[in-house]
Design an enzyme around this catalytic site. Structure first.
Site, short mmCIF file in Angstrom:
data_model
loop_
_atom_site.label_atom_id
_atom_site.label_comp_id
_atom_site.label_asym_id
_atom_site.label_seq_id
_atom_site.Cartn_x
_atom_site.Cartn_y
_atom_site.Cartn_z
CG ASN A 41 -0.38 -0.28 2.52
OD1 ASN A 41 0.67 -0.88 2.64
ND2 ASN A 41 -1.05 0.17 3.56
CD GLU A 43 -1.56 4.58 4.61
OE1 GLU A 43 -1.05 5.37 5.43
OE2 GLU A 43 -2.27 3.62 4.95
CB CYS A 52 -5.18 -1.37 -1.75
SG CYS A 52 -6.54 -0.69 -0.79
CD GLU A 54 -5.39 -5.89 -1.60
OE1 GLU A 54 -4.85 -4.78 -1.41
OE2 GLU A 54 -6.13 -6.45 -0.77
CB CYS A 85 -10.90 -2.41 0.08
SG CYS A 85 -10.28 -1.71 -1.47
CB CYS A 88 -8.62 -4.26 -3.96
SG CYS A 88 -7.44 -2.89 -3.76
N1 THU Z 1 -5.22 -1.76 2.54
C1 THU Z 1 -4.63 -2.52 1.58
O1 THU Z 1 -3.57 -2.15 1.05
N2 THU Z 1 -5.24 -3.67 1.21
C2 THU Z 1 -6.33 -4.21 1.83
O2 THU Z 1 -6.77 -5.29 1.46
C3 THU Z 1 -6.96 -3.48 2.94
C4 THU Z 1 -6.48 -2.10 3.17
C5 THU Z 1 -4.53 -0.54 2.98
C6 THU Z 1 -5.13 0.77 2.58
C7 THU Z 1 -4.54 1.71 3.62
O3 THU Z 1 -3.24 2.11 3.20
C8 THU Z 1 -4.39 0.83 4.85
O4 THU Z 1 -4.48 -0.50 4.39
C9 THU Z 1 -5.44 1.08 5.92
O5 THU Z 1 -6.71 1.03 5.39
#
Ligand code: THU
Length: 128
Positions: A41, A43, A52, A54, A85, A88
């Site tokens: 991920n 941010e 994310c 994925e 999510c 994704c």
């Molecule tokens: N996140 C992912 O990268 N993949 C998931 O399957 C669930 C959530 C990340 C998004 C964000 O950077 C952090 O987790 C918190 O939500």
């Protein structure tokens, strides 16, 4: 065997840029040809602009010239069985089949495997 996918997701998770949520995530895709592409991920200070793990893995797969997802594995440092999510799930569905396995993990390995159809029933798509 998912040990190689798990190792790839673990390595990717180490690169997570998640200073805001402090929730590192790694994902790994095995393509139809057997190649593994991983992602973390990423941010952003403008929170909605992050994405994310994925999604990063899908981007790597596409840049590797492949577009068929055979298997997906997701791993989060601070949550067992973290699950993709909604956004994704839709992105995975672009390149996967209803029976494509999605592996959910704890810190040691896969603890549950669901199909894409279980995660995204009646999803939107324009082609078979
Ligand atoms: N996140 C992912 O990268 N993949 C998931 O399957 C669930 C959530 C990340 C998004 C964000 O950077 C952090 O987790 C918190 O939500």
């Amino acid at each position: 065997m998912s040990a190689d996918l798990f190792a790839a997701a673990q390595a990717a998770m180490k690169n997570s840029h998640s200073p805001y949520s402090k929730f590192p995530v790694g994902a790994a895709i095995r393509t139809g040809s057997g190649t593994i592409h991983a992602g973390c991920n990423v941010e952003n200070a403008s929170y909605p602009e992050g994405w994310c793990a994925e999604t990063s893995a899908i981007a790597h797969m596409i840049m590797g010239g492949e577009a068929e997802i055979a298997e997906v594995l997701v791993l989060a440092e601070k949550m067992d069985k973290v699950s993709p999510c909604g956004g994704c799930r839709q992105r995975i569905s672009e390149f996967a089949a209803p029976d494509t396995p999605i592996h959910l993990c704890d810190q040691k390995g896969v603890v549950q495997t669901l199909t894409l159809a279980q995660l995204l029933p009646a999803g939107f798509g324009l082609h078979d």
